[in-house]
Design an enzyme around this catalytic site. Sequence first.
Site, PDB file in Angstrom:
ATOM      1  N   HIS A  32      13.237  11.413   0.528  1.00  0.00           N
ATOM      2  CA  HIS A  32      12.028  10.895  -0.132  1.00  0.00           C
ATOM      3  C   HIS A  32      10.754  11.563   0.357  1.00  0.00           C
ATOM      4  O   HIS A  32       9.723  11.485  -0.294  1.00  0.00           O
ATOM      5  CB  HIS A  32      11.938   9.383   0.076  1.00  0.00           C
ATOM      6  CG  HIS A  32      12.962   8.621  -0.694  1.00  0.00           C
ATOM      7  ND1 HIS A  32      12.666   7.923  -1.837  1.00  0.00           N
ATOM      8  CD2 HIS A  32      14.300   8.492  -0.524  1.00  0.00           C
ATOM      9  CE1 HIS A  32      13.768   7.370  -2.318  1.00  0.00           C
ATOM     10  NE2 HIS A  32      14.778   7.707  -1.529  1.00  0.00           N
TER      11      HIS A  32
ATOM     12  N   ASP B   1       2.616  14.227   1.010  1.00  0.00           N
ATOM     13  CA  ASP B   1       3.353  13.058   0.522  1.00  0.00           C
ATOM     14  C   ASP B   1       4.549  13.537  -0.288  1.00  0.00           C
ATOM     15  O   ASP B   1       4.416  14.458  -1.102  1.00  0.00           O
ATOM     16  CB  ASP B   1       2.431  12.214  -0.383  1.00  0.00           C
ATOM     17  CG  ASP B   1       2.685  10.719  -0.247  1.00  0.00           C
ATOM     18  OD1 ASP B   1       3.826  10.342   0.049  1.00  0.00           O
ATOM     19  OD2 ASP B   1       1.734   9.944  -0.453  1.00  0.00           O
TER      20      ASP B   1
HETATM   21  P1  ADQ Z   1       5.530   5.501   0.794  1.00  0.00           P
HETATM   22  O1  ADQ Z   1       5.049   6.432   1.864  1.00  0.00           O
HETATM   23  O2  ADQ Z   1       5.655   4.085   1.168  1.00  0.00           O
HETATM   24  O3  ADQ Z   1       6.909   5.985   0.168  1.00  0.00           O
HETATM   25  P2  ADQ Z   1       4.335   5.441  -1.969  1.00  0.00           P
HETATM   26  O4  ADQ Z   1       5.200   6.342  -2.747  1.00  0.00           O
HETATM   27  O5  ADQ Z   1       2.891   5.560  -2.335  1.00  0.00           O
HETATM   28  O6  ADQ Z   1       4.420   5.695  -0.407  1.00  0.00           O
HETATM   29  O7  ADQ Z   1       4.765   3.963  -2.206  1.00  0.00           O
HETATM   30  C1  ADQ Z   1       4.084   2.850  -1.696  1.00  0.00           C
HETATM   31  C2  ADQ Z   1       4.526   1.595  -2.454  1.00  0.00           C
HETATM   32  O8  ADQ Z   1       4.105   0.434  -1.758  1.00  0.00           O
HETATM   33  C3  ADQ Z   1       3.961   1.538  -3.847  1.00  0.00           C
HETATM   34  O9  ADQ Z   1       4.931   1.068  -4.738  1.00  0.00           O
HETATM   35  C4  ADQ Z   1       2.805   0.538  -3.724  1.00  0.00           C
HETATM   36  O10 ADQ Z   1       2.525  -0.192  -4.890  1.00  0.00           O
HETATM   37  C5  ADQ Z   1       3.329  -0.385  -2.631  1.00  0.00           C
HETATM   38  N1  ADQ Z   1       2.172  -0.940  -1.883  1.00  0.00           N
HETATM   39  C6  ADQ Z   1       1.284  -0.263  -1.126  1.00  0.00           C
HETATM   40  N2  ADQ Z   1       0.339  -1.085  -0.664  1.00  0.00           N
HETATM   41  C7  ADQ Z   1       0.626  -2.325  -1.121  1.00  0.00           C
HETATM   42  C8  ADQ Z   1       0.035  -3.621  -0.989  1.00  0.00           C
HETATM   43  N3  ADQ Z   1      -1.062  -3.830  -0.271  1.00  0.00           N
HETATM   44  N4  ADQ Z   1       0.625  -4.650  -1.606  1.00  0.00           N
HETATM   45  C9  ADQ Z   1       1.733  -4.461  -2.328  1.00  0.00           C
HETATM   46  N5  ADQ Z   1       2.326  -3.273  -2.500  1.00  0.00           N
HETATM   47  C10 ADQ Z   1       1.804  -2.222  -1.903  1.00  0.00           C
HETATM   48  C11 ADQ Z   1       7.877   7.021   0.476  1.00  0.00           C
HETATM   49  C12 ADQ Z   1       7.328   8.442   0.478  1.00  0.00           C
HETATM   50  C13 ADQ Z   1       6.630   8.732  -0.841  1.00  0.00           C
HETATM   51  C14 ADQ Z   1       7.608   8.509  -1.996  1.00  0.00           C
HETATM   52  C15 ADQ Z   1       8.288   7.158  -1.883  1.00  0.00           C
HETATM   53  C16 ADQ Z   1       9.415   7.027  -2.888  1.00  0.00           C
HETATM   54  O11 ADQ Z   1       6.430   8.627   1.566  1.00  0.00           O
HETATM   55  O12 ADQ Z   1       6.147  10.061  -0.869  1.00  0.00           O
HETATM   56  O13 ADQ Z   1       6.880   8.559  -3.213  1.00  0.00           O
HETATM   57  O14 ADQ Z   1       8.843   6.957  -0.592  1.00  0.00           O
HETATM   58  O15 ADQ Z   1      10.259   8.131  -2.846  1.00  0.00           O
END
Ligand code: ADQ
Length: 469
Positions: free
Chosen positions: A163, A371
Amino acid sequence: MSRARATRRERLVVVSNRVARGGNAARAGGLAVALLDVLKRSGGLWAGWSGNVQDGALGKPRMSAQGDLSFATLDLSQAEYEEYYNGFANRTLWPLFHYRIDLTNFDRDHYQGYLRVNQRFAHAVAPLLGDDDLVWVHDYHLIAFGEELRRMGVHHTLGFFLHIPFPAPEVITTLPVHEVLVRALFAYDLIGFQTESDLRSFTDYVTSEAGGRVLEDGRLEAYGRVVRAGVYPIGVDAENIRRFARSRDAHTHGARMERVLAGRLAIIGVDRLDYSKGLPERFRAFDALLRRYPENRGRISFLQIAPPSRTDVPEYKDIRQELEGLSGSINGEHSEFDWTPLRYITRGFSRQALAGLYRIARIGLVTPLRDGMNLVAKEYVAAQSGHNPGVLVLSRFAGAAHRADGALIVNPYDIQGVADAMQKALVMPLDERRERWRALRDEVMTNDVNAWRDAFLAVLREVDARRPR
Ligand code: ADQ
């Protein structure tokens, strides 16, 4: 496909560090959100860490079920939590794979702890496997899991998806055990990456460091094994997010925010509090926007939601402190008695509430320094209304930027450049906003989380069909 194969009942077995049941998926981050979306539809078994740390007997996995979906969860001991999770996964692999050699901390004990947990998980999952299961392992915590299954004589077809980014050979080779890790990846049959550049870095490593080669059919050969590797950009459950954005909860949060905004335009950022997300740089860019374009004073409001994660890792405490300092000084400098420019919130929200906030924001500000993909960028797009859509300002270093015609692509290290892009978004005519959003929406709706699952599993099944039985 033979009749026997067509009628056999395949089960999907997903293995990931964290297993998130229902409500706690959002807090566990992007991977848990995506996997829950996938598994809710297909059913199957989800195995991994329960999230609990305890020093009693660790024993067998705890089994439970929700509809068609079964869970097998394991606790970690305190030592495993320190060495495997806080240590090798989050203080070595995570910073290194995000190009932060400066924050990468290598400790042989942590590495041994990491291998031990991979081993223990493999021993717990192997007895649960049925003959026709397709096994799909996720992310950097479990690189060594497949090799351990192979050692135990498991012959199932094994898929692995990374990921996070796969770094360039120059970066990964700074890790003393890089070779053991990459060799472990060759225990899988199919390795999936988020972007072409991750696959390129991996292929470069295989050819330049591992003495391997790319076969005519594109498969990679090294360490006496042949694997398939491909690009499968993860998506979001776009249809659901569109529904969420019209839900009552979304409406309530949107309306509350609009009352506070009182006609001002909103900029929104939503991230796990992590140094890879470029938050200090983003705050500075917002500060630069107010300085370079003073007409925005009193007319815009930046809402940054960043719930803390990995709070036992020292680097995460540092970033939190830095952000508190920065938000205080930006507000101290620019606020008026009736205007707070930056709101920085560290609590979680429901996915419906988030969708409501995305929908009313004129700018979705997604500026990670590195990312794998970034689901927030896609969620922001999915939540917009077609009548009056906002603009996505997106870092070129997010995997999502590889397929984001329509976004304003920025370099997050260029503070003034990001400020200029925000200004461009703030004054962008409605026609252009609509046109850009439509391009983004088409991509996000078509390549959603189901398309990601289907694409990966289609190839995994193809590999499986050739497996001698
Ligand atoms: P993350 O580093 O966690 O994921 P991201 O892909 O942006 O980053 O996902 C974060 C998730 O958490 C989103 O669905 C978002 O809506 C949720 N989230 C964040 N803050 C929140 C809050 N305050 N309340 C509720 N929900 C919240 C890792 C990798 C990424 C990759 C994903 C999936 O680092 O690059 O996109 O896995 O493969």
